[in-house]
Motif scaffolding. Structure first.
Motif, PDB file in Angstrom:
ATOM      1  N   LYS A  27       0.834  -1.205   0.000  1.00  0.00           N
ATOM      2  CA  LYS A  27       0.000   0.000   0.000  1.00  0.00           C
ATOM      3  C   LYS A  27       0.867   1.252   0.000  1.00  0.00           C
ATOM      4  N   LYS A  28       0.246   2.380  -0.297  1.00  0.00           N
ATOM      5  CA  LYS A  28       0.929   3.657  -0.126  1.00  0.00           C
ATOM      6  C   LYS A  28       1.175   3.875   1.357  1.00  0.00           C
ATOM      7  N   THR A  31      -1.783   5.389   3.322  1.00  0.00           N
ATOM      8  CA  THR A  31      -2.880   4.426   3.456  1.00  0.00           C
ATOM      9  C   THR A  31      -2.538   3.349   4.476  1.00  0.00           C
ATOM     10  N   ASP A  67       4.224  11.567  -0.535  1.00  0.00           N
ATOM     11  CA  ASP A  67       3.043  11.159  -1.301  1.00  0.00           C
ATOM     12  C   ASP A  67       3.361  10.076  -2.331  1.00  0.00           C
ATOM     13  N   PHE A  70       5.528   4.081  -1.389  1.00  0.00           N
ATOM     14  CA  PHE A  70       4.671   2.945  -1.074  1.00  0.00           C
ATOM     15  C   PHE A  70       5.504   1.839  -0.436  1.00  0.00           C
ATOM     16  N   ARG A 110       7.663   5.730  -6.220  1.00  0.00           N
ATOM     17  CA  ARG A 110       7.062   5.345  -7.504  1.00  0.00           C
ATOM     18  C   ARG A 110       7.631   6.133  -8.672  1.00  0.00           C
TER      19      ARG A 110
END
Length: 112
Positions: A27-28, A31, A67, A70, A110
């Motif tokens: 997950k990020k 999150t 942001d 992950f 990412r």
């Protein structure tokens, strides 16, 4: 690029930690931290601290944006167990293993 954080000798057995490690995998970061915050165990907070530490390593040491991060790999391994003995009948003793674990979190960017 990968950024890593390791929590060693947690004092919690691996089978209990792995329940919460599986929540965060893939997950990020934001999150995963949100999901762990609402998990009904204090063990989840320990996993959340490790995830937050890996994210902080990426932010502060390599100036990455949180942001885009992950959780690429997260796992819990056995740590050395503390050995204790409990007295039993007729002068005997039985052993007790107080198991512990290591938590390893690897986050990736990412964009890279």
């Amino acid at each position: 690029m990968e950024f890593k954080a390791v929590t060693r000798n947690t004092g919690i057995p691996v089978r209990k930690i792995r329940l919460y490690v599986n929540i965060a995998r893939g997950k990020k970061v934001d999150t995963a931290l949100r999901d762990l915050a609402f998990a009904p165990s204090p063990h989840a907070q320990l996993v959340a601290k490790a995830v937050a530490s890996a994210a902080a390593n990426a932010e502060n040491n390599y100036t990455r944006d949180r942001d885009g991060l992950f959780v690429s790999k997260i796992y819990a391994d056995e740590a050395p167990a503390a050995k204790r003995f409990r007295p039993r009948s007729r002068g005997r003793a039985s052993s007790i293993l107080k198991r512990s674990s290591h938590i390893t979190v690897i986050v990736e960017d990412r964009g890279a």
